[in-house]
Design a protein around this motif. Sequence first.
Motif, PDB file in Angstrom:
ATOM      1  N   ALA A 120      28.300  35.946  50.882  1.00  0.00           N
ATOM      2  CA  ALA A 120      28.870  37.405  51.333  1.00  0.00           C
ATOM      3  C   ALA A 120      30.285  37.762  51.317  1.00  0.00           C
ATOM      4  O   ALA A 120      30.865  38.669  50.817  1.00  0.00           O
ATOM      5  N   TRP A 121      30.949  36.513  51.899  1.00  0.00           N
ATOM      6  CA  TRP A 121      32.327  36.574  52.013  1.00  0.00           C
ATOM      7  C   TRP A 121      33.029  36.629  50.646  1.00  0.00           C
ATOM      8  O   TRP A 121      33.952  37.215  50.225  1.00  0.00           O
ATOM      9  N   TYR A 122      32.458  35.801  49.578  1.00  0.00           N
ATOM     10  CA  TYR A 122      32.897  35.790  48.171  1.00  0.00           C
ATOM     11  C   TYR A 122      32.712  36.970  47.485  1.00  0.00           C
ATOM     12  O   TYR A 122      33.629  37.406  47.057  1.00  0.00           O
ATOM     13  N   SER A 123      31.548  37.538  47.892  1.00  0.00           N
ATOM     14  CA  SER A 123      31.303  38.816  47.080  1.00  0.00           C
ATOM     15  C   SER A 123      32.302  39.983  47.666  1.00  0.00           C
ATOM     16  O   SER A 123      32.619  40.584  46.704  1.00  0.00           O
ATOM     17  N   ILE A 124      32.465  39.864  49.124  1.00  0.00           N
ATOM     18  CA  ILE A 124      33.255  40.956  49.548  1.00  0.00           C
ATOM     19  C   ILE A 124      34.680  40.822  49.204  1.00  0.00           C
ATOM     20  O   ILE A 124      35.549  41.701  48.590  1.00  0.00           O
ATOM     21  N   ALA A 125      35.332  39.394  49.232  1.00  0.00           N
ATOM     22  CA  ALA A 125      36.505  39.223  48.971  1.00  0.00           C
ATOM     23  C   ALA A 125      36.840  39.510  47.425  1.00  0.00           C
ATOM     24  O   ALA A 125      37.750  40.158  46.823  1.00  0.00           O
ATOM     25  N   THR A 126      35.986  39.102  46.506  1.00  0.00           N
ATOM     26  CA  THR A 126      36.011  39.286  45.171  1.00  0.00           C
ATOM     27  C   THR A 126      36.168  40.876  44.688  1.00  0.00           C
ATOM     28  O   THR A 126      37.004  41.409  44.042  1.00  0.00           O
ATOM     29  N   THR A 127      35.155  41.672  45.356  1.00  0.00           N
ATOM     30  CA  THR A 127      35.192  43.112  45.302  1.00  0.00           C
ATOM     31  C   THR A 127      36.497  43.879  45.683  1.00  0.00           C
ATOM     32  O   THR A 127      36.958  44.477  45.008  1.00  0.00           O
ATOM     33  N   LEU A 128      36.966  43.133  46.876  1.00  0.00           N
ATOM     34  CA  LEU A 128      38.183  43.857  47.435  1.00  0.00           C
ATOM     35  C   LEU A 128      39.109  43.671  46.424  1.00  0.00           C
ATOM     36  O   LEU A 128      40.297  44.516  46.194  1.00  0.00           O
ATOM     37  N   PHE A 129      39.385  42.416  46.152  1.00  0.00           N
ATOM     38  CA  PHE A 129      40.616  42.143  45.258  1.00  0.00           C
ATOM     39  C   PHE A 129      40.328  43.012  43.757  1.00  0.00           C
ATOM     40  O   PHE A 129      41.586  43.414  43.312  1.00  0.00           O
ATOM     41  N   THR A 130      39.186  43.149  43.297  1.00  0.00           N
ATOM     42  CA  THR A 130      39.072  43.878  42.246  1.00  0.00           C
ATOM     43  C   THR A 130      39.432  45.339  42.261  1.00  0.00           C
ATOM     44  O   THR A 130      40.033  46.065  41.511  1.00  0.00           O
ATOM     45  N   ALA A 131      39.064  45.667  43.530  1.00  0.00           N
ATOM     46  CA  ALA A 131      39.219  47.198  43.752  1.00  0.00           C
ATOM     47  C   ALA A 131      40.889  47.388  44.029  1.00  0.00           C
ATOM     48  O   ALA A 131      41.415  48.495  43.605  1.00  0.00           O
ATOM     49  N   ILE A 132      41.552  46.444  44.355  1.00  0.00           N
ATOM     50  CA  ILE A 132      42.969  46.397  44.648  1.00  0.00           C
ATOM     51  C   ILE A 132      43.576  46.506  43.293  1.00  0.00           C
ATOM     52  O   ILE A 132      44.477  47.233  42.817  1.00  0.00           O
ATOM     53  N   LEU A 133      43.131  45.587  42.486  1.00  0.00           N
ATOM     54  CA  LEU A 133      43.595  45.636  41.078  1.00  0.00           C
ATOM     55  C   LEU A 133      43.226  46.698  39.939  1.00  0.00           C
ATOM     56  O   LEU A 133      43.617  46.810  39.092  1.00  0.00           O
ATOM     57  N   SER A 134      42.272  47.397  40.688  1.00  0.00           N
ATOM     58  CA  SER A 134      41.858  48.600  39.708  1.00  0.00           C
ATOM     59  C   SER A 134      42.537  49.720  39.970  1.00  0.00           C
ATOM     60  O   SER A 134      42.297  50.409  41.034  1.00  0.00           O
ATOM     61  N   PRO A 135      43.319  50.391  39.128  1.00  0.00           N
ATOM     62  CA  PRO A 135      44.071  51.558  39.590  1.00  0.00           C
ATOM     63  C   PRO A 135      43.220  52.725  39.503  1.00  0.00           C
ATOM     64  O   PRO A 135      43.624  53.602  40.494  1.00  0.00           O
ATOM     65  N   VAL A 136      42.158  52.881  38.866  1.00  0.00           N
ATOM     66  CA  VAL A 136      41.491  54.243  39.186  1.00  0.00           C
ATOM     67  C   VAL A 136      40.739  54.271  40.692  1.00  0.00           C
ATOM     68  O   VAL A 136      40.868  55.348  41.007  1.00  0.00           O
TER      69      VAL A 136
END
Length: 276
Positions: A120-136
């Motif tokens: 769960a931590w890996y999924s949340i962390a990966t999702t948050l990092f991807t969200a930060i790197l996603s400009p849209v």
Amino acid sequence: MNEKLNSENRAENIEALRTKLKQTEEQLTSETDSRKRADAEVVAWKFKYEKAEQAKRYAQTHQKTVEVPVEKKVPYEKCDNCDRTAYQKAKEKCDNRKIQLEKKYKQMTTGYESLMFLLAWYSIATTLFTAILSPVFLNDCITFFGTIGKGIINLFREFVTGADSFGQLSNGISNSIVSGIVYWLIAAIVMGILFIITGFLIIGIGYQVGKIYRKYCWDIISIMVAIMSTAIVIYFGEWIKSVIPINLIVLLLLVYVVYIGIRCYVKDWREERGYY
């Protein structure tokens, strides 16, 4: 001869009638006796029933609880020629096995929970990092929360305007000091009432939503749906916005609201048919 025959016929008819009348009287007498005996039996049974009801009421109002000692059976307790060695050894073996199984179960449970937490931590962390790197997605987040912030500021301004309108009631006071005190007092009271009402509304809505969510969606499936839907919206945000021109946060909330509605409908449907 005719007169003699007529007289004899009359005598026979009269005798027949007398016989029939006598039989009828005997039958009536017998039925009357039977009815009297039945009535007597009914009275007797009513008397017995009343006595039984009285005894029952007396027993209910005067009953006492009596403890009866019961002998508890213990294995090998009644055996005079046995020192219970076999029983003690079997019991110790069973207890040791139980302790070992409990330790093993706790270790497996701890390992499973740790693995689930890491995933769960890996999924949340990966999702948050991807969200930060996603400009849209980042722009939609800024727009969404910025709109909420502007709405809160506008609501606060409306509260201030309403409090100021009520505070103008103090203009009728000739003394400027008293008028200023009354103005600020009215404004503070109105602001407090507005904030209290708004707070109660927010708390009530949040409590009802949390109650529904806890009743219908409080499980691992909801967590997985939230993570998967968030990941899909983040990873495919540009493609989604090219098809549906909508804020991604709003789309994510709508998807989760639809999911909660489906879970509520399915659970109610299963409860109505006795599956729970």
